[in-house]
Design a protein around this motif. Structure first.
Motif, PDB file in Angstrom:
ATOM      1  N   ASP A 103       0.837  -1.197   0.000  1.00  0.00           N
ATOM      2  CA  ASP A 103       0.000   0.000   0.000  1.00  0.00           C
ATOM      3  C   ASP A 103       0.876   1.253   0.000  1.00  0.00           C
ATOM      4  N   GLU A 104       0.215   2.391  -0.155  1.00  0.00           N
ATOM      5  CA  GLU A 104       0.942   3.660  -0.242  1.00  0.00           C
ATOM      6  C   GLU A 104       1.666   3.994   1.056  1.00  0.00           C
ATOM      7  N   ASP A 116       1.325   0.453  -8.953  1.00  0.00           N
ATOM      8  CA  ASP A 116      -0.025   0.186  -9.411  1.00  0.00           C
ATOM      9  C   ASP A 116      -0.781   1.497  -9.201  1.00  0.00           C
ATOM     10  N   LEU A 117      -0.937   2.270 -10.258  1.00  0.00           N
ATOM     11  CA  LEU A 117      -1.486   3.613 -10.112  1.00  0.00           C
ATOM     12  C   LEU A 117      -2.971   3.638  -9.785  1.00  0.00           C
ATOM     13  N   ARG A 118      -3.675   2.556 -10.002  1.00  0.00           N
ATOM     14  CA  ARG A 118      -5.099   2.528  -9.706  1.00  0.00           C
ATOM     15  C   ARG A 118      -5.379   2.058  -8.285  1.00  0.00           C
ATOM     16  N   GLN A 119      -4.356   1.830  -7.524  1.00  0.00           N
ATOM     17  CA  GLN A 119      -4.522   1.369  -6.146  1.00  0.00           C
ATOM     18  C   GLN A 119      -4.909   2.541  -5.256  1.00  0.00           C
ATOM     19  N   ARG A 131      -7.796   5.274  -3.366  1.00  0.00           N
ATOM     20  CA  ARG A 131      -8.593   6.380  -3.895  1.00  0.00           C
ATOM     21  C   ARG A 131      -7.731   7.552  -4.338  1.00  0.00           C
ATOM     22  N   ALA A 132      -6.614   7.758  -3.686  1.00  0.00           N
ATOM     23  CA  ALA A 132      -5.768   8.911  -4.013  1.00  0.00           C
ATOM     24  C   ALA A 132      -4.872   8.640  -5.210  1.00  0.00           C
ATOM     25  N   ARG A 133      -4.901   7.406  -5.730  1.00  0.00           N
ATOM     26  CA  ARG A 133      -4.063   7.030  -6.870  1.00  0.00           C
ATOM     27  C   ARG A 133      -2.591   7.321  -6.622  1.00  0.00           C
ATOM     28  N   GLN A 134      -2.205   7.246  -5.375  1.00  0.00           N
ATOM     29  CA  GLN A 134      -0.808   7.387  -4.966  1.00  0.00           C
ATOM     30  C   GLN A 134      -0.175   8.709  -5.381  1.00  0.00           C
ATOM     31  N   THR A 135      -0.965   9.764  -5.415  1.00  0.00           N
ATOM     32  CA  THR A 135      -0.446  11.072  -5.789  1.00  0.00           C
ATOM     33  C   THR A 135       0.678  11.500  -4.854  1.00  0.00           C
ATOM     34  N   GLY A 136       0.489  11.302  -3.567  1.00  0.00           N
ATOM     35  CA  GLY A 136       1.524  11.687  -2.607  1.00  0.00           C
ATOM     36  C   GLY A 136       2.799  10.899  -2.801  1.00  0.00           C
TER      37      GLY A 136
END
Length: 92
Positions: free
Chosen positions: A37-38, A56-59, A61-66
């Motif tokens: 996880d992020e 995995d960019l779709r993982q 809700r935040a799409r791992q922006t941080g």
């Protein structure tokens, strides 16, 4: 002269895929850190420096922006791992 293996970070919430990628990359000589996880990935970024991150960019809700921002600030390239239709990719 020995060289250090490239350090890779893999982030994916599919634990089976995560373990498979980790085993394959380690068998190819890479030093691999896997995070499901992020939050785990962000902690790994505090503990180590990576030559490449596979996300995995779709993982989540935040799409791992941080996480992507943190990697960018550390000048670490990342590879987007996607298993979604092209329409989904265009919205990232």
């Amino acid at each position: 002269m020995e060289t250090n293996p490239a350090a890779l970070l893999i982030v994916d919430d599919d634990r089976n895929l995560l373990e498979l990628m980790k085993m394959r990359l380690e068998s190819s000589g890479y030093a691999v850190t896997a995070a499901p996880d992020e939050d785990g990935a962000k902690q790994a970024c505090l503990d180590a420096t990576f030559d490449l991150a596979i996300l995995d960019l779709r993982q989540g809700r935040a799409r791992q922006t941080g996480l992507r921002r943190r990697l960018f600030q550390r000048q670490a390239p990342f590879l987007a791992q996607l298993a979604h239709p092209r329409a989904e990719v265009q919205r990232l």
